[in-house]
Design a protein around this motif. Structure first.
Motif, PDB file in Angstrom:
ATOM      1  N   GLN A  11      -5.235  -1.745  13.655  1.00  0.00           N
ATOM      2  CA  GLN A  11      -4.101  -1.425  12.785  1.00  0.00           C
ATOM      3  C   GLN A  11      -3.301  -2.653  12.379  1.00  0.00           C
ATOM      4  O   GLN A  11      -2.516  -2.605  11.453  1.00  0.00           O
ATOM      5  CB  GLN A  11      -3.163  -0.445  13.491  1.00  0.00           C
ATOM      6  CG  GLN A  11      -3.781   0.937  13.647  1.00  0.00           C
ATOM      7  CD  GLN A  11      -2.858   1.885  14.392  1.00  0.00           C
ATOM      8  OE1 GLN A  11      -1.842   1.474  14.910  1.00  0.00           O
ATOM      9  NE2 GLN A  11      -3.227   3.137  14.428  1.00  0.00           N
ATOM     10  N   GLY A  12      -3.417  -3.752  13.100  1.00  0.00           N
ATOM     11  CA  GLY A  12      -2.588  -4.913  12.788  1.00  0.00           C
ATOM     12  C   GLY A  12      -2.935  -5.571  11.478  1.00  0.00           C
ATOM     13  O   GLY A  12      -2.193  -6.404  10.991  1.00  0.00           O
ATOM     14  N   ALA A  13      -4.077  -5.246  10.886  1.00  0.00           N
ATOM     15  CA  ALA A  13      -4.485  -5.914   9.648  1.00  0.00           C
ATOM     16  C   ALA A  13      -3.964  -5.249   8.396  1.00  0.00           C
ATOM     17  O   ALA A  13      -4.303  -5.632   7.299  1.00  0.00           O
ATOM     18  CB  ALA A  13      -6.015  -5.976   9.590  1.00  0.00           C
ATOM     19  N   VAL A  14      -3.127  -4.216   8.549  1.00  0.00           N
ATOM     20  CA  VAL A  14      -2.671  -3.455   7.384  1.00  0.00           C
ATOM     21  C   VAL A  14      -1.489  -4.140   6.703  1.00  0.00           C
ATOM     22  O   VAL A  14      -1.296  -4.014   5.515  1.00  0.00           O
ATOM     23  CB  VAL A  14      -2.297  -2.021   7.815  1.00  0.00           C
ATOM     24  CG1 VAL A  14      -1.819  -1.207   6.624  1.00  0.00           C
ATOM     25  CG2 VAL A  14      -3.496  -1.360   8.474  1.00  0.00           C
ATOM     26  N   ALA A  15      -0.685  -4.892   7.462  1.00  0.00           N
ATOM     27  CA  ALA A  15       0.557  -5.446   6.927  1.00  0.00           C
ATOM     28  C   ALA A  15       0.260  -6.475   5.842  1.00  0.00           C
ATOM     29  O   ALA A  15      -0.631  -7.307   5.983  1.00  0.00           O
ATOM     30  CB  ALA A  15       1.354  -6.097   8.046  1.00  0.00           C
ATOM     31  N   SER A  16       1.004  -6.404   4.757  1.00  0.00           N
ATOM     32  CA  SER A  16       0.871  -7.362   3.669  1.00  0.00           C
ATOM     33  C   SER A  16       2.012  -8.371   3.733  1.00  0.00           C
ATOM     34  O   SER A  16       3.021  -8.155   4.400  1.00  0.00           O
ATOM     35  CB  SER A  16       0.885  -6.643   2.320  1.00  0.00           C
ATOM     36  OG  SER A  16       2.143  -6.032   2.101  1.00  0.00           O
ATOM     37  N   GLU A  17       1.839  -9.472   3.025  1.00  0.00           N
ATOM     38  CA  GLU A  17       2.854 -10.527   3.042  1.00  0.00           C
ATOM     39  C   GLU A  17       4.156 -10.058   2.418  1.00  0.00           C
ATOM     40  O   GLU A  17       5.243 -10.454   2.854  1.00  0.00           O
ATOM     41  CB  GLU A  17       2.317 -11.748   2.283  1.00  0.00           C
ATOM     42  CG  GLU A  17       3.237 -12.974   2.327  1.00  0.00           C
ATOM     43  CD  GLU A  17       3.400 -13.521   3.733  1.00  0.00           C
ATOM     44  OE1 GLU A  17       2.546 -13.220   4.593  1.00  0.00           O
ATOM     45  OE2 GLU A  17       4.399 -14.222   3.978  1.00  0.00           O
ATOM     46  N   GLU A  18       4.063  -9.192   1.414  1.00  0.00           N
ATOM     47  CA  GLU A  18       5.287  -8.698   0.771  1.00  0.00           C
ATOM     48  C   GLU A  18       6.087  -7.796   1.701  1.00  0.00           C
ATOM     49  O   GLU A  18       7.313  -7.836   1.720  1.00  0.00           O
ATOM     50  CB  GLU A  18       4.933  -7.956  -0.508  1.00  0.00           C
ATOM     51  CG  GLU A  18       6.171  -7.469  -1.270  1.00  0.00           C
ATOM     52  CD  GLU A  18       5.822  -7.016  -2.669  1.00  0.00           C
ATOM     53  OE1 GLU A  18       6.676  -6.372  -3.283  1.00  0.00           O
ATOM     54  OE2 GLU A  18       4.704  -7.309  -3.127  1.00  0.00           O
ATOM     55  N   ALA A  76       0.820  -1.204   0.000  1.00  0.00           N
ATOM     56  CA  ALA A  76       0.000   0.000   0.000  1.00  0.00           C
ATOM     57  C   ALA A  76       0.850   1.248   0.000  1.00  0.00           C
ATOM     58  O   ALA A  76       0.472   2.280  -0.529  1.00  0.00           O
ATOM     59  CB  ALA A  76      -0.940  -0.007   1.211  1.00  0.00           C
ATOM     60  N   GLN A  77       2.028   1.159   0.609  1.00  0.00           N
ATOM     61  CA  GLN A  77       2.906   2.318   0.684  1.00  0.00           C
ATOM     62  C   GLN A  77       4.284   1.904   0.211  1.00  0.00           C
ATOM     63  O   GLN A  77       4.844   0.931   0.719  1.00  0.00           O
ATOM     64  CB  GLN A  77       3.008   2.834   2.134  1.00  0.00           C
ATOM     65  CG  GLN A  77       1.686   3.360   2.677  1.00  0.00           C
ATOM     66  CD  GLN A  77       1.835   3.819   4.105  1.00  0.00           C
ATOM     67  OE1 GLN A  77       2.870   3.642   4.716  1.00  0.00           O
ATOM     68  NE2 GLN A  77       0.797   4.413   4.628  1.00  0.00           N
ATOM     69  N   PRO A  78       4.879   2.581  -0.776  1.00  0.00           N
ATOM     70  CA  PRO A  78       6.208   2.212  -1.231  1.00  0.00           C
ATOM     71  C   PRO A  78       7.239   2.537  -0.171  1.00  0.00           C
ATOM     72  O   PRO A  78       7.106   3.496   0.573  1.00  0.00           O
ATOM     73  CB  PRO A  78       6.404   3.075  -2.506  1.00  0.00           C
ATOM     74  CG  PRO A  78       5.497   4.243  -2.303  1.00  0.00           C
ATOM     75  CD  PRO A  78       4.309   3.723  -1.521  1.00  0.00           C
ATOM     76  N   ASN A  79       8.281   1.714  -0.151  1.00  0.00           N
ATOM     77  CA  ASN A  79       9.351   1.939   0.805  1.00  0.00           C
ATOM     78  C   ASN A  79      10.338   2.930   0.212  1.00  0.00           C
ATOM     79  O   ASN A  79      11.205   2.569  -0.556  1.00  0.00           O
ATOM     80  CB  ASN A  79      10.037   0.606   1.130  1.00  0.00           C
ATOM     81  CG  ASN A  79      11.105   0.764   2.195  1.00  0.00           C
ATOM     82  OD1 ASN A  79      11.157   1.801   2.857  1.00  0.00           O
ATOM     83  ND2 ASN A  79      11.940  -0.254   2.362  1.00  0.00           N
ATOM     84  N   GLU A  80      10.198   4.178   0.577  1.00  0.00           N
ATOM     85  CA  GLU A  80      11.038   5.221   0.001  1.00  0.00           C
ATOM     86  C   GLU A  80      12.248   5.528   0.863  1.00  0.00           C
ATOM     87  O   GLU A  80      13.077   6.330   0.483  1.00  0.00           O
ATOM     88  CB  GLU A  80      10.212   6.499  -0.177  1.00  0.00           C
ATOM     89  CG  GLU A  80       9.058   6.341  -1.136  1.00  0.00           C
ATOM     90  CD  GLU A  80       8.230   7.595  -1.246  1.00  0.00           C
ATOM     91  OE1 GLU A  80       7.321   7.623  -2.079  1.00  0.00           O
ATOM     92  OE2 GLU A  80       8.497   8.549  -0.497  1.00  0.00           O
ATOM     93  N   ASP A  81      12.334   4.891   2.051  1.00  0.00           N
ATOM     94  CA  ASP A  81      13.443   5.170   2.946  1.00  0.00           C
ATOM     95  C   ASP A  81      14.597   4.247   2.603  1.00  0.00           C
ATOM     96  O   ASP A  81      14.436   3.025   2.601  1.00  0.00           O
ATOM     97  CB  ASP A  81      13.004   4.962   4.399  1.00  0.00           C
ATOM     98  CG  ASP A  81      14.017   5.542   5.375  1.00  0.00           C
ATOM     99  OD1 ASP A  81      13.735   5.509   6.567  1.00  0.00           O
ATOM    100  OD2 ASP A  81      15.068   6.024   4.926  1.00  0.00           O
ATOM    101  N   SER A  82      15.751   4.801   2.287  1.00  0.00           N
ATOM    102  CA  SER A  82      16.903   4.003   1.896  1.00  0.00           C
ATOM    103  C   SER A  82      17.874   3.791   3.041  1.00  0.00           C
ATOM    104  O   SER A  82      19.014   3.427   2.821  1.00  0.00           O
ATOM    105  CB  SER A  82      17.638   4.685   0.726  1.00  0.00           C
ATOM    106  OG  SER A  82      18.090   5.958   1.119  1.00  0.00           O
ATOM    107  N   ARG A  83      17.436   4.043   4.258  1.00  0.00           N
ATOM    108  CA  ARG A  83      18.337   3.844   5.381  1.00  0.00           C
ATOM    109  C   ARG A  83      18.551   2.364   5.637  1.00  0.00           C
ATOM    110  O   ARG A  83      17.684   1.552   5.410  1.00  0.00           O
ATOM    111  CB  ARG A  83      17.791   4.510   6.647  1.00  0.00           C
ATOM    112  CG  ARG A  83      17.743   6.035   6.548  1.00  0.00           C
ATOM    113  CD  ARG A  83      17.106   6.625   7.761  1.00  0.00           C
ATOM    114  NE  ARG A  83      15.705   6.232   7.838  1.00  0.00           N
ATOM    115  CZ  ARG A  83      14.901   6.588   8.823  1.00  0.00           C
ATOM    116  NH1 ARG A  83      15.344   7.307   9.821  1.00  0.00           N
ATOM    117  NH2 ARG A  83      13.634   6.197   8.825  1.00  0.00           N
ATOM    118  N   PHE A  84      19.723   2.034   6.188  1.00  0.00           N
ATOM    119  CA  PHE A  84      20.065   0.655   6.456  1.00  0.00           C
ATOM    120  C   PHE A  84      19.722   0.315   7.901  1.00  0.00           C
ATOM    121  O   PHE A  84      19.840   1.144   8.782  1.00  0.00           O
ATOM    122  CB  PHE A  84      21.577   0.414   6.278  1.00  0.00           C
ATOM    123  CG  PHE A  84      22.029   0.559   4.868  1.00  0.00           C
ATOM    124  CD1 PHE A  84      22.411   1.799   4.380  1.00  0.00           C
ATOM    125  CD2 PHE A  84      22.073  -0.529   4.031  1.00  0.00           C
ATOM    126  CE1 PHE A  84      22.824   1.938   3.081  1.00  0.00           C
ATOM    127  CE2 PHE A  84      22.495  -0.392   2.744  1.00  0.00           C
ATOM    128  CZ  PHE A  84      22.870   0.844   2.271  1.00  0.00           C
TER     129      PHE A  84
END
Length: 408
Positions: free
Chosen positions: A363-370, A285-293
């Motif tokens: 809120q716990g139902a938002v996480a996707s398998e990817e 749902a939200q792209p991971n735009e944070d490139s921090r390690f």
């Protein structure tokens, strides 16, 4: 009223602060390469044919030392300057993740694999029956840039970014970023070893996709080296990063490693590695735009007591998850208790009401398998990832910070 007095640090102070922030091994490589170039410049040494990587000499005269001398010598001031300036950010980040001793081992492994790929490709091109081309066998290559291209691939994989910016001009898919840099440098600069840089990229992908996993020892191997007396003076230095944390498998998180110790050269793993290059539908749902390690390395201050407390925290986390898995407990109870576990027990019970108000039960139902697989591939435990994503309302950046707080 007294006017505001603005004091600015001098150039020497800023340089010292910049240098102190560079970890031990990265700064050591910069110093060694710089000293070698200055000594060659002062004594007038320019017989690089004796120390460069020459495939014909390695095969016919078995001069294996060229594999390692070639990465330490540079042909010009700009050559060594640009290579070392590129090494500082990438090497520093990888050293903070791996630890100093582990990064040294990985650097030697990458240099060796680069040379093997270089010789193999040069032989194929020189003795192919269609159009033999023997010039690659006599190509003399020096410089640290081959290892740098391997580090670019590893750093790009660890960042989790879907795209990378090319000199701030345009974005390209992350997996094609090293190849684009290869083409750009080949077009803009003269006397650049195309095969040397290409072999660096191949070594980086081979390492990232688990083909070298059978060559990577466990964390205990690096810890035993760090505990030796001859290395004690280096370990005591504040810039030295001890390899006491990270992936229990003993290598950096890759697409196929997760928490498995199986070899990456099995046919099934190779197919999964190759299939990751294929385009996949994005369901996040939200792209991971944070490139921090995620910081996996631990500094010298992390003692045995802290490691034991982390293990105890993990066992408590699993016990609480089992206790709260019954349907009689509301969803926000495991969210609250596991969030406190992930923060290392720093929050007291008085903050329970505040944490419950911040994290609603749904809120716990938002996480996707990817999203879960993406964080698990970075070395985190799957149970902790699911709990962190539930507490973060599916926000990957917040979930990484929660997981990082447990590592600290």
């Amino acid at each position: 009223m007294r006017p505001d007095i603005v004091t600015e640090a001098g150039l020497s102070t800023r340089v010292n602060q910049w240098w102190e922030n560079i970890p031990f091994l990265t700064s050591a490589v910069v110093v060694v390469c710089g000293i070698i170039y200055l000594v060659c410049l002062l004594v007038g040494y320019d017989s690089f044919a004796e120390v460069c990587f020459l495939p014909s000499a390695v095969i016919s005269r078995f001069q294996v030392y060229r594999i390692y001398t070639s990465i330490l010598f540079h042909g010009s001031l700009l050559h060594v300057f640009f290579n070392m300036m590129a090494l500082v950010p990438m090497g520093s980040e990888l050293e903070r993740i791996m630890g100093s001793v582990r990064l040294l081992y990985v650097t030697i492994l990458l240099a060796t694999s680069n040379a093997i790929f270089h010789v193999f490709i040069a032989l194929l091109v020189a003795y192919n029956p269609i159009q033999p081309y023997e010039n690659l066998m006599n190509e003399c290559a020096i410089g640290f840039s081959g290892v740098l291209f391997s580090m670019i691939v590893i750093e790009t994989s660890l960042s989790g970014a879907q795209s990378r910016s090319v000199f701030g001009l345009f974005n390209v898919p992350a997996k094609w970023y090293p190849f684009l840099l290869l083409v750009v440098f080949q077009l803009l600069m003269q006397n650049v070893s195309l095969l040397g840089h290409l072999c660096g990229i191949l070594s980086g992908f081979a390492y990232t996709y688990g083909l070298f996993n059978f060559l990577i020892p466990r964390t205990s191997f690096y810890s035993s080296i760090e505990s030796t007396s001859w290395l004690s003076s280096c370990v005591r230095r504040p810039k030295f990063i001890v390899c006491t944390g990270g992936n229990p498998s003993g290598y950096i998180p890759t697409h196929t490693s997760e928490n498995s110790t199986s070899s990456g050269i099995l046919p099934g793993n190779i197919w999964r590695n190759l299939s990751s290059f294929m385009p996949q539908r994005e369901v996040s749902a939200q792209p991971n735009e944070d490139s921090r390690f995620p910081g996996r390395g631990r500094t010298l201050g992390a003692g045995q007591g802290q490691i034991a407390s982390d293990l105890h925290s993990d066992s408590n986390l699993q016990a609480r998850l089992l206790d709260n898995s019954s349907p009689n407990h509301p969803l926000d109870s495991p969210t609250l208790s596991t969030t406190q576990q992930l923060s290392g027990g720093r929050h007291s019970a008085d903050n329970a009401a505040t944490a419950t108000a911040v994290v609603p039960p749904h809120q716990g139902a938002v996480a996707s398998e990817e999203e879960i697989k993406k964080l698990v591939s970075m070395g985190f435990d799957r149970i902790q990832v699911e709990v962190a994503l539930a507490a973060a309302d599916g926000d990957l950046n917040v979930a990484v910070e929660i997981l990082m707080s447990q590592q600290d």
